[in-house]
Design a protein around this motif. Structure first.
Motif, PDB file in Angstrom:
ATOM      1  N   ARG A   1       0.359   5.957 -10.895  1.00  0.00           N
ATOM      2  CA  ARG A   1      -0.213   5.176 -11.093  1.00  0.00           C
ATOM      3  C   ARG A   1      -1.021   4.962 -12.354  1.00  0.00           C
ATOM      4  O   ARG A   1      -1.880   3.792 -12.665  1.00  0.00           O
ATOM      5  N   GLU A   2      -0.505   5.635 -13.206  1.00  0.00           N
ATOM      6  CA  GLU A   2      -1.250   5.341 -14.789  1.00  0.00           C
ATOM      7  C   GLU A   2      -0.078   4.245 -15.162  1.00  0.00           C
ATOM      8  O   GLU A   2      -0.700   2.941 -15.980  1.00  0.00           O
TER       9      GLU A   2
ATOM     10  N   LEU B   1       1.884   2.080  -3.639  1.00  0.00           N
ATOM     11  CA  LEU B   1       0.515   1.725  -4.571  1.00  0.00           C
ATOM     12  C   LEU B   1       0.182   3.535  -4.225  1.00  0.00           C
ATOM     13  O   LEU B   1      -0.782   4.411  -4.731  1.00  0.00           O
ATOM     14  N   GLY B   2       0.532   4.116  -2.435  1.00  0.00           N
ATOM     15  CA  GLY B   2       0.387   5.379  -2.247  1.00  0.00           C
ATOM     16  C   GLY B   2      -0.613   5.770  -1.359  1.00  0.00           C
ATOM     17  O   GLY B   2      -1.131   6.396  -1.051  1.00  0.00           O
ATOM     18  N   LEU B   3      -1.188   4.039  -1.116  1.00  0.00           N
ATOM     19  CA  LEU B   3      -2.807   4.140  -0.303  1.00  0.00           C
ATOM     20  C   LEU B   3      -2.086   4.943   1.292  1.00  0.00           C
ATOM     21  O   LEU B   3      -3.274   4.837   1.668  1.00  0.00           O
TER      22      LEU B   3
ATOM     23  N   TYR C   1      -4.012  -3.150 -10.244  1.00  0.00           N
ATOM     24  CA  TYR C   1      -3.806  -3.491  -8.625  1.00  0.00           C
ATOM     25  C   TYR C   1      -5.409  -4.877  -8.978  1.00  0.00           C
ATOM     26  O   TYR C   1      -6.221  -3.917  -9.431  1.00  0.00           O
TER      27      TYR C   1
ATOM     28  N   LYS D   1       0.701  -1.568   0.287  1.00  0.00           N
ATOM     29  CA  LYS D   1       0.493  -0.035   0.243  1.00  0.00           C
ATOM     30  C   LYS D   1       0.541   1.254  -0.265  1.00  0.00           C
ATOM     31  O   LYS D   1       0.275   2.271  -1.056  1.00  0.00           O
TER      32      LYS D   1
ATOM     33  N   ALA E   1      -8.214  11.465 -16.070  1.00  0.00           N
ATOM     34  CA  ALA E   1      -6.456  11.202 -15.567  1.00  0.00           C
ATOM     35  C   ALA E   1      -5.406  11.526 -16.508  1.00  0.00           C
ATOM     36  O   ALA E   1      -4.973  12.201 -16.350  1.00  0.00           O
TER      37      ALA E   1
ATOM     38  N   SER F   1      -0.132  11.252  -8.385  1.00  0.00           N
ATOM     39  CA  SER F   1      -1.195   9.758  -8.609  1.00  0.00           C
ATOM     40  C   SER F   1      -0.679   9.465  -9.984  1.00  0.00           C
ATOM     41  O   SER F   1      -1.368   8.878 -10.783  1.00  0.00           O
TER      42      SER F   1
ATOM     43  N   ILE G   1     -13.800   2.639 -14.994  1.00  0.00           N
ATOM     44  CA  ILE G   1     -12.719   2.651 -14.716  1.00  0.00           C
ATOM     45  C   ILE G   1     -11.720   3.380 -15.878  1.00  0.00           C
ATOM     46  O   ILE G   1     -11.014   4.002 -15.992  1.00  0.00           O
TER      47      ILE G   1
ATOM     48  N   GLU H   1      -4.169  14.533 -17.068  1.00  0.00           N
ATOM     49  CA  GLU H   1      -2.589  14.941 -16.157  1.00  0.00           C
ATOM     50  C   GLU H   1      -1.176  15.226 -17.388  1.00  0.00           C
ATOM     51  O   GLU H   1      -0.652  16.504 -17.850  1.00  0.00           O
TER      52      GLU H   1
ATOM     53  N   ILE I   1     -12.308   6.424 -15.819  1.00  0.00           N
ATOM     54  CA  ILE I   1     -11.693   7.717 -15.028  1.00  0.00           C
ATOM     55  C   ILE I   1     -10.154   8.469 -15.399  1.00  0.00           C
ATOM     56  O   ILE I   1      -9.233   8.546 -14.783  1.00  0.00           O
ATOM     57  N   ARG I   2      -9.581   6.534 -15.889  1.00  0.00           N
ATOM     58  CA  ARG I   2      -8.479   7.012 -16.550  1.00  0.00           C
ATOM     59  C   ARG I   2      -7.846   8.204 -17.667  1.00  0.00           C
ATOM     60  O   ARG I   2      -7.317   8.257 -17.736  1.00  0.00           O
TER      61      ARG I   2
END
Lengths: 260, 471, 295
Positions: free
Chosen positions: C72-73, C48-50, C77, C45, C104, C69, C97, C108, C100-101
């Protein structure tokens, strides 16, 4: 991005059974009150008690449940290139908006098809405004609690306690203070105490709408100034807005540094 | 003998009128007495026509009809004098001093800057096209000292506030039998002032004042020691008291609209046997105050939005043997406050959305409160005493009643206690009112309702109605 | 591919990770093992940055993990237990999903292009994605595996195991109504969907029937062969032995050992990974009691 998350959130929430039950609850109740009570003004008055009790309780419980259930989902989204603040607003609005819409829709629909008078509408809108503010505040509180406590039993328990505290215990304390210090000039302290509790705030807003005749029975310059002029309304709404930002900000900041 | 006969003849219509108006049996015995001396002695407290006739007799008997036909604007015998640019007079005062008994003075439209107009002989003053008498803050408007003067269709403006003199737009000073009809009084101190003027009719006037403090304002219609008045269909706004009555007997106040007066809409002192009906009292400082009077009838009035810490729809203070029925009290801080008032019957009234519908003080007893509707009041009944209640609440409709009616007789089977525990708390600690409608208070009330320990045991409606009283 | 150095994380008084240094090499399958509470999840985690570490540095493909963030592209996971919004259908979840990708990468990409080229690797990733976006609709790329480098793909989603799992029959069902196995399959599809360069698989075969489990394992190996870096946790040692090349063993928040599977077997003289680890732990008397929990 927030809108993207929100879009799917809303789709999810509006298909859930509990939100339908929530709409129906307000819809049926308002409708029944219209059938038995008659005019819209009376209905709004009767709804006041319901709103002040049901909304904080259901918002905080539903909010906490929802967020606990969404933990894994939030983790998943955070493994995608989603920023935390985006996810927070998506999740927060994704629950608060449907709850507000469900409540407002459930209450206002009967007003629409019963063709309520302008005066009744004014009361209904005040009711809806207050209820919506309380919804958002208590969803925010729930989010803060759910983010603060990983143990859901603890979080939900605390949510219940907070709700109980604000709905009942707090007013008991105010009454106690009034009794204990009845010989002191307590107008301002009592007013300030009431402003510190969002449910009391909502109640005062609605009292200004429905029970101004009784409130005018209060003696004392401070009360007269507060309830007799637009000051009371202004201060109450402002305090409610402040109340809104506190748990939202707390939850937001918690969310940014939280370990999932 | 001739005299005696005359009186008897005159008495017949008077008696009829008295029966129709007030129906006072006590009067009949006086009236039937053959001695004129007794009649004149009692004239102050006896009915309208009797007093009028006695005085008319003293002057001359042929004039008997004159007083009754004033309404049509001109006496049979009188001349007509016109005031106006094209009239015989340009000033009202000149016309008044030129007029003779029974004359009609017609005032044409225009603004007349005159004041302290003295009417000392019986005339009719008629405004044509609503002439304006602008007093310009110099003193009184019209002062009437003669009997049977009729004033109609005028507008009187700008009567100044005075701390030493009771300036009025129209004053009747020991002058009975007059009529004041359809006048507009704008920005006055007192509006219509009656002192020892009996048998007056004040109808359809509009009175407006603009004061905001009690000290600088005065009453709209002010009656002092004046009996048998009819005050009807007037509109009174912005005065100290809308209508003020002191030592006034057997008068009727009907169909008036009394709003936004600083103190009381209607103020009633030492005035027995009066009736008021169909009036509307709205947003007055303290509603209507009825004090120290007996046998008052209050029917079908509307008491609306009278707000304030010491504000009432209706204040009863030392009132006895009266009836209050078919009125509506809505949105008042207190619907009725009853202090030291006994044997008052309150029935078929509606109390809607008041702070307190009825506050009945321990000093009141033997009041009967029946067949009323109590709807959406913050408090239905409150009292300052926890002890025995000596008033009878029975057969009212209470919207908060949640009992049942198994035998189907229309009355709930469980008694209703209209005094909430919270109302006693507020009685002691007014600030607790802040907690109105809070959950905590509702729980307190519920506990008390289940196990009554503190609220007065006998203040109970044993037969609460299941349905609203149809009114 | 992934560098972790001097990573510390406390939960209150509990030291979850203390000064952990790990390097996960590209193009290999690394298994992170250890007893419950050893810090496996915290480590993953953190990458993953969690989880926000107290101190230490993590870089993924040269990008430092620090509230950022966008790295994470390149990550896929598959969590141990996947839960998506209950009332969305499988199709909607996949669409979400992807949405969202997409959103992002566009936002970005825009901000990345305004930056200087000091972070070469960042821009490369973004550009690659854009290239894919522009040429969408090209047939699926079956590029040959290259050492440590995922071949450029055209950005079209990888729906291979969707088809092999036969999820078409489930696509209009609400997530709420799916069986545990099917939820796991959806989760696997989403992990592979964007042809990630780094894959984290947390107990990937839990709840899967043997057929699906084999399909998934085949897919994992195929991805490895394409050069994808894979990090795996599992309780099933045979599975680890079958898939992984490298083992990172955590104990009480520290790296207990780090070996290749082959080295472990050779060192301990055992034929199975399970026994090899047992032996490895058995040498340390104070932890023998925990051996049972290790599997």
């Amino acid at each position: 991005m927030i809108l993207k998350i929100l879009k799917y959130q809303l789709r999810d929430v509006f298909r859930s059974r509990w939100i339908i039950a929530y709409v129906l609850f307000f819809l049926v109740l308002t409708d029944v009150l219209f059938r038995f009570g008659g005019d819209g003004l009376r209905v709004a008055t009767s709804m006041m008690n319901i709103v002040l009790i049901v909304i904080p309780l259901s918002s905080i419980i539903l909010g906490a449940f929802y967020l606990y259930n969404a933990r894994e989902y939030m983790e998943l989204l955070l493994c995608h290139p989603v920023k935390r603040h985006q996810l927070f607003w998506g999740m927060f609005l994704g629950l608060a908006l449907p709850l507000v819409a469900a409540f407002a829709g459930g209450v206002m629909l009967p007003y629409l098809y019963n063709a309520a008078s302008a005066e009744a509408w004014q009361s209904a809108l005040m009711l809806v405004f207050t209820g919506s503010m309380l919804t958002v505040i208590f969803v925010a509180l729930a989010y803060y609690l759910a983010l603060r406590f990983d143990d859901r039993i603890k979080g939900l328990g605390l949510a219940l306690v907070i709700c109980l505290f604000f709905t009942i215990i707090y007013d008991g304390i105010i009454l106690f203070v009034i009794y204990m210090f009845s010989s002191y000039p307590l107008e301002k302290p009592v007013l300030v105490m009431s402003l510190l509790n969002p449910i009391d705030l909502g109640r005062i807003l609605l009292l200004l709408q429905f029970d101004i005749s009784a409130l005018m029975g209060l003696t004392g310059a401070v009360f007269r100034e507060f309830f007799g002029t637009p000051l009371g309304m202004t201060v109450s709404v402002a305090s409610l807005l402040i109340w809104l930002t506190v748990p939202v900000t707390a939850g937001f900041r918690r969310f940014l540094v939280k370990d999932f | 003998m001739h005299c005696k006969c005359n009186i008897s003849l005159g008495m017949i219509p008077a008696l009829l009128a008295a029966f129709v108006a007030g129906g006072m049996p006590a009067y009949a015995t006086h009236g039937l007495s053959p001695h004129s001396e007794i009649i004149s002695k009692n004239s102050e407290s006896i009915s309208e026509s009797a007093a009028e006739i006695t005085e008319a007799n003293v002057l001359s008997s042929p004039m008997l009809d004159e007083g009754n036909s004033i309404g049509n604007g001109s006496g049979d015998s009188g001349r007509s004098l016109t005031v106006g640019q094209r009239g015989e007079f340009t000033r009202i005062a000149d016309a008044l001093s030129a007029a003779a008994y029974g004359d009609t003075i017609r005032i044409e439209a225009g603004v007349y800057r005159e004041y302290e107009l003295l009417v000392d002989r019986q005339v009719t003053i008629l405004g044509i096209g609503r002439p304006v008498i602008d007093v310009e803050h110099r003193g009184e408007g019209i002062r009437i000292t003669a009997e049977n003067v009729h004033v109609e269709g005028l507008e009187i403006r700008n009567v100044p506030t005075s701390h030493s003199r009771d300036h009025a737009a129209i004053r009747f000073d020991r002058a009975s039998g007059g009529k004041v009809i359809d006048n507009v009084l704008d920005d006055t101190f007192f509006g219509i002032y009656l002192a020892r003027a009996h048998d007056m009719e004040i109808r359809g006037n509009r009175l407006r004042a603009y004061h905001d403090r009690e000290a600088v304002s005065a009453n709209g219609i002010h009656l002092w020691n004046s009996n048998n008045a009819v005050i009807a269909d007037n509109e009174i706004i912005g005065h100290r008291d809308g209508i003020y009555l002191e030592y006034v007997q057997e008068s009727s106040i009907t169909g008036n609209k009394v709003a936004e007066n600083i103190r009381y809409g209607l103020h009633f002192m030492f005035s027995d046997d009066c009736v008021y009906r169909d009036n509307r009292f709205e947003k007055n400082g303290a509603g209507v105050a009825v004090m120290y009077s007996r046998r008052v009838k209050m029917k079908h009035n509307l008491f609306v939005n009278n707000w304030g810490a010491s504000s009432y729809g209706l204040l009863l203070k030392e009132i006895t043997d009266s009836e209050i029925f078919e009125n509506e009290f809505s949105g008042n801080t207190i619907g009725i406050r009853s202090e030291g008032s006994d044997r008052v019957k309150k029935y078929r009234n509606s109390f809607i959305r008041n702070g307190w519908a009825i506050r009945i003080m321990a000093s009141s007893m033997d009041n009967h409160i029946t067949e009323n509707n109590f709807i959406d009041n913050a408090f239905d009944v409150s009292t300052n005493s926890r002890r025995h209640s000596r008033n009878n609440f029975e057969g009212n409709y209470w919207d908060k009643y949640s009992g049942y009616d198994l035998n189907g007789d229309g009355f709930g089977d469980v008694p209703y206690r209209p005094v909430r525990l919270f109302s006693l708390i507020v009685e002691r600690n007014p600030m607790a009112l802040m907690l109105l409608r809070s959950m905590f208070v509702q729980i307190l009330d519920l506990t008390e309702r289940v196990m009554p320990t503190i609220t007065p045991e006998t203040l109970v409606d044993e037969k609460p109605l299941m349905r609203k009283v149809a009114l | 591919m992934i560098q972790v150095s001097k990573l510390n994380k406390n939960y209150g008084t509990v030291q979850a990770l203390s000064s952990v240094d790990v390097e996960i090499e590209p193009g290999r399958i690394t298994a992170v093992l250890g007893p419950n509470g050893a810090g496996k999840t915290t480590l993953i985690k953190s990458i993953l940055g969690l989880v926000k570490p107290d101190s230490g540095v993590i870089t993924v493909d040269g990008i430092r993990v620090n509230g950022e963030s966008r790295y994470r592209e390149m990550i896929g996971y598959m969590p141990q237990l996947a839960r998506y919004p209950e009332n969305l259908t499988v199709t909607e979840i996949v669409d979400m999903i992807r949405d969202i990708r997409k959103s992002a990468s566009t936002s970005e990409g825009r901000s990345a292009s305004t930056r200087t080229d000091s972070h070469n690797s960042k821009n490369r990733t973004a550009d690659k994605f854009h290239a894919g976006e522009k040429s969408a609709g090209r047939p699926e790329n079956n590029g040959k595996p290259a050492e440590g480098q995922v071949p450029a793909h055209d950005g079209s989603p990888d729906l291979e195991i969707w088809e092999r799992f036969g999820l078409d029959s489930e696509k209009d069902k609400a997530f709420r109504t799916l069986s545990g196995g099917n939820r796991q399959k959806v989760s696997a599809v989403l992990a592979f969907l964007f042809r990630p360069r780094v894959l984290f698989l947390d107990e990937p075969t839990t709840g899967l029937d043997p057929v699906s489990s084999s399909i998934l394992k085949d897919k994992i190996l195929a991805e490895r062969d394409r050069g994808t870096t894979i990090v795996l946790t599992s309780h099933i040692m045979s599975e680890v032995q079958e898939l992984a090349e490298q083992v990172v063993y955590l104990l009480e928040g520290e790296i207990y050992f780090e070996r290749t599977v082959a080295e472990l077997l050779e060192e301990t003289g055992q034929s199975t990974l399970e026994r090899a680890i047992a032996v490895k732990l058995g040498r340390q008397p104070k932890v023998t009691a925990e051996t049972g929990a290790t599997s």
